[in-house]
Design an enzyme around this catalytic site. Sequence first.
Site, PDB file in Angstrom:
ATOM      1  N   HIS A   1      14.514   6.525   2.224  1.00 31.39           N
ATOM      2  CA  HIS A   1      13.446   7.367   2.769  1.00 31.39           C
ATOM      3  C   HIS A   1      13.824   8.847   2.657  1.00 31.39           C
ATOM      4  O   HIS A   1      14.523   9.391   3.508  1.00 31.39           O
ATOM      5  CB  HIS A   1      13.141   7.013   4.230  1.00 31.39           C
ATOM      6  CG  HIS A   1      12.000   7.812   4.778  1.00 31.39           C
ATOM      7  ND1 HIS A   1      10.689   7.407   4.693  1.00 31.39           N
ATOM      8  CD2 HIS A   1      11.972   9.038   5.373  1.00 31.39           C
ATOM      9  CE1 HIS A   1       9.907   8.321   5.215  1.00 31.39           C
ATOM     10  NE2 HIS A   1      10.657   9.328   5.639  1.00 31.39           N
TER      11      HIS A   1
ATOM     12  N   GLY B   1      -1.248  18.507  -0.500  1.00 32.45           N
ATOM     13  CA  GLY B   1      -2.013  17.324  -0.106  1.00 32.45           C
ATOM     14  C   GLY B   1      -1.172  16.069   0.029  1.00 32.45           C
ATOM     15  O   GLY B   1      -1.701  14.953  -0.069  1.00 32.45           O
TER      16      GLY B   1
ATOM     17  N   HIS C   1       7.561  10.287  -3.615  1.00 28.24           N
ATOM     18  CA  HIS C   1       7.008   9.362  -4.606  1.00 28.24           C
ATOM     19  C   HIS C   1       6.477  10.153  -5.781  1.00 28.24           C
ATOM     20  O   HIS C   1       6.063  11.307  -5.643  1.00 28.24           O
ATOM     21  CB  HIS C   1       5.892   8.482  -4.017  1.00 28.24           C
ATOM     22  CG  HIS C   1       4.795   9.249  -3.352  1.00 28.24           C
ATOM     23  ND1 HIS C   1       4.924   9.782  -2.085  1.00 28.24           N
ATOM     24  CD2 HIS C   1       3.559   9.599  -3.771  1.00 28.24           C
ATOM     25  CE1 HIS C   1       3.817  10.398  -1.754  1.00 28.24           C
ATOM     26  NE2 HIS C   1       2.962  10.319  -2.770  1.00 28.24           N
TER      27      HIS C   1
ATOM     28  N   HIS D   1       3.630  10.018  -8.745  1.00 28.78           N
ATOM     29  CA  HIS D   1       2.428   9.412  -9.304  1.00 28.78           C
ATOM     30  C   HIS D   1       2.584   9.374 -10.820  1.00 28.78           C
ATOM     31  O   HIS D   1       2.963  10.377 -11.430  1.00 28.78           O
ATOM     32  CB  HIS D   1       1.188  10.269  -9.006  1.00 28.78           C
ATOM     33  CG  HIS D   1       0.857  10.405  -7.559  1.00 28.78           C
ATOM     34  ND1 HIS D   1      -0.189   9.722  -6.965  1.00 28.78           N
ATOM     35  CD2 HIS D   1       1.419  11.156  -6.578  1.00 28.78           C
ATOM     36  CE1 HIS D   1      -0.269  10.052  -5.689  1.00 28.78           C
ATOM     37  NE2 HIS D   1       0.696  10.925  -5.424  1.00 28.78           N
TER      38      HIS D   1
HETATM   39  P1  DGP Z   1       0.183  11.721  -1.904  1.00 29.99           P
HETATM   40  O1  DGP Z   1      -1.117  12.400  -1.701  1.00 29.99           O
HETATM   41  O2  DGP Z   1       0.941  12.322  -3.068  1.00 29.99           O
HETATM   42  O3  DGP Z   1       1.016  11.613  -0.631  1.00 29.99           O
HETATM   43  O4  DGP Z   1      -0.175  10.242  -2.376  1.00 29.99           O
HETATM   44  C1  DGP Z   1      -0.084   9.102  -1.595  1.00 29.99           C
HETATM   45  C2  DGP Z   1      -0.730   7.999  -2.368  1.00 29.99           C
HETATM   46  O5  DGP Z   1      -0.397   6.781  -1.753  1.00 29.99           O
HETATM   47  C3  DGP Z   1      -2.251   8.041  -2.427  1.00 29.99           C
HETATM   48  O6  DGP Z   1      -2.669   8.266  -3.773  1.00 29.99           O
HETATM   49  C4  DGP Z   1      -2.717   6.696  -1.938  1.00 29.99           C
HETATM   50  C5  DGP Z   1      -1.460   5.878  -1.908  1.00 29.99           C
HETATM   51  N1  DGP Z   1      -1.384   4.948  -0.788  1.00 29.99           N
HETATM   52  C6  DGP Z   1      -1.496   5.248   0.528  1.00 29.99           C
HETATM   53  N2  DGP Z   1      -1.354   4.129   1.268  1.00 29.99           N
HETATM   54  C7  DGP Z   1      -1.127   3.119   0.394  1.00 29.99           C
HETATM   55  C8  DGP Z   1      -0.906   1.713   0.552  1.00 29.99           C
HETATM   56  O7  DGP Z   1      -0.861   1.165   1.650  1.00 29.99           O
HETATM   57  N3  DGP Z   1      -0.747   1.000  -0.597  1.00 29.99           N
HETATM   58  C9  DGP Z   1      -0.769   1.583  -1.842  1.00 29.99           C
HETATM   59  N4  DGP Z   1      -0.618   0.784  -2.894  1.00 29.99           N
HETATM   60  N5  DGP Z   1      -0.970   2.890  -2.018  1.00 29.99           N
HETATM   61  C10 DGP Z   1      -1.154   3.650  -0.913  1.00 29.99           C
END
Ligand code: DGP
Length: 114
Positions: free
Chosen positions: A46, A90, A97, A99
């Site tokens: 984490h 955002g 993480h 993307h």
């Molecule tokens: P960010 O905005 O960079 O913090 O992106 C977080 C991303 O995480 C967003 O695009 C949606 C994804 N996300 C949030 N909750 C979950 C979840 O429970 N499962 C999955 N697979 N994705 C999630």
Amino acid sequence: MSDCIFCKIIAGEIPSTKRYEDDDVIAFNDLNPQAPIHFLVVPKLHIPCAKDITAENSAYVAKCFEVIAKLTKGFDTGFRVINNCGEDAGQSVKHLHFHVLAGRRLGEKLCAEI
Ligand code: DGP
């Protein structure tokens, strides 16, 4: 972190569509895809945000990019890697993480004002 969604996914407490997993990194499809291919590459440690990367934990970041290289084999027309850190970017999940977006032309603008 007990209240972190991604820690819960890593622990198997929340389901996800996994693309990859090893001892240090997990990759799964984004819940709200912004492109035909949209997955997240996440260190199992984490680390809240990119600003929290240090000499002690940066090996996890390197491993994330090794996984990105592995998972994007065959993405011959390209892909985009994005990291959001903090409020202005955002970031909604406070666990580092990356993307990975692919499967269509993504446009040249990296940021839209809101
Ligand atoms: P960010 O905005 O960079 O913090 O992106 C977080 C991303 O995480 C967003 O695009 C949606 C994804 N996300 C949030 N909750 C979950 C979840 O429970 N499962 C999955 N697979 N994705 C999630």
